[in-house]
Motif scaffolding. Sequence first.
Motif, PDB file in Angstrom:
ATOM      1  N   THR A  45       0.829  -1.215   0.000  1.00 38.90           N
ATOM      2  CA  THR A  45       0.000   0.000   0.000  1.00 38.90           C
ATOM      3  C   THR A  45       0.860   1.262   0.000  1.00 38.90           C
ATOM      4  OG1 THR A  45      -0.217  -0.128   2.424  1.00 38.90           O
ATOM      5  CG2 THR A  45      -1.977  -1.110   1.078  1.00 38.90           C
ATOM      6  N   THR A  46       2.030   1.228   0.626  1.00 38.72           N
ATOM      7  CA  THR A  46       2.931   2.383   0.599  1.00 38.72           C
ATOM      8  C   THR A  46       3.377   2.677  -0.832  1.00 38.72           C
ATOM      9  OG1 THR A  46       3.719   1.986   2.850  1.00 38.72           O
ATOM     10  CG2 THR A  46       5.149   3.279   1.401  1.00 38.72           C
ATOM     11  N   ARG A  48       0.524   4.007  -2.883  1.00 44.62           N
ATOM     12  CA  ARG A  48       0.277   5.418  -2.568  1.00 44.62           C
ATOM     13  C   ARG A  48       1.278   6.317  -3.290  1.00 44.62           C
ATOM     14  NH1 ARG A  48       0.375   8.311   3.412  1.00 44.62           N
ATOM     15  NH2 ARG A  48      -0.309  10.372   2.683  1.00 44.62           N
ATOM     16  N   LYS A  49       2.519   5.890  -3.348  1.00 42.53           N
ATOM     17  CA  LYS A  49       3.535   6.682  -4.057  1.00 42.53           C
ATOM     18  C   LYS A  49       3.230   6.772  -5.544  1.00 42.53           C
ATOM     19  CE  LYS A  49       7.374   5.830  -0.854  1.00 42.53           C
ATOM     20  NZ  LYS A  49       8.705   5.166  -0.672  1.00 42.53           N
ATOM     21  N   HIS A  98       0.271   7.023  -6.616  1.00 47.14           N
ATOM     22  CA  HIS A  98      -1.011   7.742  -6.661  1.00 47.14           C
ATOM     23  C   HIS A  98      -2.179   6.818  -7.009  1.00 47.14           C
ATOM     24  CE1 HIS A  98       1.413  11.346  -6.335  1.00 47.14           C
ATOM     25  NE2 HIS A  98       2.079  10.989  -7.425  1.00 47.14           N
ATOM     26  N   LEU A 107      -3.463   4.973  -4.420  1.00 48.41           N
ATOM     27  CA  LEU A 107      -4.174   4.981  -3.145  1.00 48.41           C
ATOM     28  C   LEU A 107      -3.974   6.342  -2.485  1.00 48.41           C
ATOM     29  CD1 LEU A 107      -3.282   1.560  -1.412  1.00 48.41           C
ATOM     30  CD2 LEU A 107      -5.508   2.209  -2.373  1.00 48.41           C
ATOM     31  N   SER A 108      -4.991   6.788  -1.767  1.00 47.56           N
ATOM     32  CA  SER A 108      -4.828   7.971  -0.919  1.00 47.56           C
ATOM     33  C   SER A 108      -4.318   7.524   0.448  1.00 47.56           C
ATOM     34  CB  SER A 108      -6.162   8.695  -0.772  1.00 47.56           C
ATOM     35  OG  SER A 108      -7.071   7.896  -0.016  1.00 47.56           O
ATOM     36  N   GLY A 109      -3.906   8.482   1.248  1.00 49.92           N
ATOM     37  CA  GLY A 109      -3.458   8.146   2.591  1.00 49.92           C
ATOM     38  C   GLY A 109      -4.563   7.509   3.408  1.00 49.92           C
ATOM     39  N   ARG A 110      -5.792   8.018   3.255  1.00 48.96           N
ATOM     40  CA  ARG A 110      -6.916   7.444   3.991  1.00 48.96           C
ATOM     41  C   ARG A 110      -7.180   6.015   3.547  1.00 48.96           C
ATOM     42  NH1 ARG A 110     -11.848   6.300   2.931  1.00 48.96           N
ATOM     43  NH2 ARG A 110     -11.738   7.265   0.867  1.00 48.96           N
ATOM     44  N   GLU A 111      -7.112   5.761   2.239  1.00 52.82           N
ATOM     45  CA  GLU A 111      -7.347   4.415   1.728  1.00 52.82           C
ATOM     46  C   GLU A 111      -6.267   3.448   2.195  1.00 52.82           C
ATOM     47  OE1 GLU A 111      -9.705   5.396  -2.454  1.00 52.82           O
ATOM     48  OE2 GLU A 111      -7.507   5.415  -2.403  1.00 52.82           O
ATOM     49  N   GLN A 112      -5.023   3.915   2.227  1.00 54.54           N
ATOM     50  CA  GLN A 112      -3.963   3.045   2.739  1.00 54.54           C
ATOM     51  C   GLN A 112      -4.228   2.674   4.192  1.00 54.54           C
ATOM     52  OE1 GLN A 112      -0.035   4.739   3.084  1.00 54.54           O
ATOM     53  NE2 GLN A 112       0.928   2.743   3.420  1.00 54.54           N
TER      54      GLN A 112
END
Length: 351
Positions: free
Chosen positions: A99-100, A103-104, A106, A108-113
């Motif tokens: 997930t990290t 997210r990098k 783009h 996933l958002s921080g909330r989704e992670q």
Amino acid sequence: MAPHRRRRTPRRTIGLTFTLALASTGMLAPAATAATASGGASPAACPAPDARPTVWILDERTTVPSRPTSGGCTINDLIDDERAWASKGAFLRHVTAVTTRLRKKHLLSGREQGSLVAAAARSDVGRGSGYETIFDGTADSLSRWLQAPGGSFSLQPDGTIRTVGGLGMLWYAGKDYGDFSLRLQFRDARTDGGYSNSGVFVRFPDLRTPLEERPAGSCGTVGSARTSPAWVAIYCGHEIQIYDGPTGEPQKTGSVYNFGTIGLDRARPTPPGTWNDYEIRVEGQHYTIIRNGEVINEFDNTPGKNSSRAGDPPTDLRQFTRGFIGLQNHGSSDVVDFRNVRVRELPAPRP
């Protein structure tokens, strides 16, 4: 759909496949790639992409969209929750790393992670909860299945199996199951404008048992079951229907055939050629049918229920606590493909 490799990747190695798929887009560090690929394997696309629209972590559906990533994979595939992880910690580290990197990129958002990591922490993944693959697209795994006449199934170059002719059933003879989650993917492969009929049979007794050894008065001793192994499954187990046609057969996909019928309004039909995720959960005598992540039917196999077809045994004769799994071939005009068949045994429900 993304192209598929000729030899399907077994689920026990699918974590490697997903890691390499991440690496191909720069989502894994080179050191991690080298360590994971030390066995000499080469990158490969996901053999059977997970088509569910949101991310699931074992039995929990999250609200996070399962976006496409690379190599035909989705976020659901990269989470890899079905594997028998060595420990809960190993799975949590995997989810955090995946997930990290998503997210990098783009995806996933921080909330989704945070939502996915929290769901992974709540899950039973890493506690002996993995799925067992009983058909992985190879001839070796298919050799553990037996055909109850008539008709047959053919192994296709892309690792799917396709129904051929007649009314019969291909069944997994390697093991019977008590409470379980069965997951597979199917598609109606008919191309003449019609719709195909098939089904998944569950909780039927061993079809190899001779008639004289079956209990007197049991479901396997009546009608066509006396001479046809396929009809033992029809009379003793339950068929979970596959049929998306708007006309013809009134019992649509997700129906518990002749006992718990649903129509197209609940079946969530898809056009021919579309791969569908299908999950059948049997816990005690409660059946739950899930299509592409949505529950489309539930049925209680309690005594006292009669079949809608005259002559079929009632639920009183279908009170098995264990049984086998089979895939139906229905008729010469019906063409259905199956792939990625796996089973997870569930703990018995509390009284």
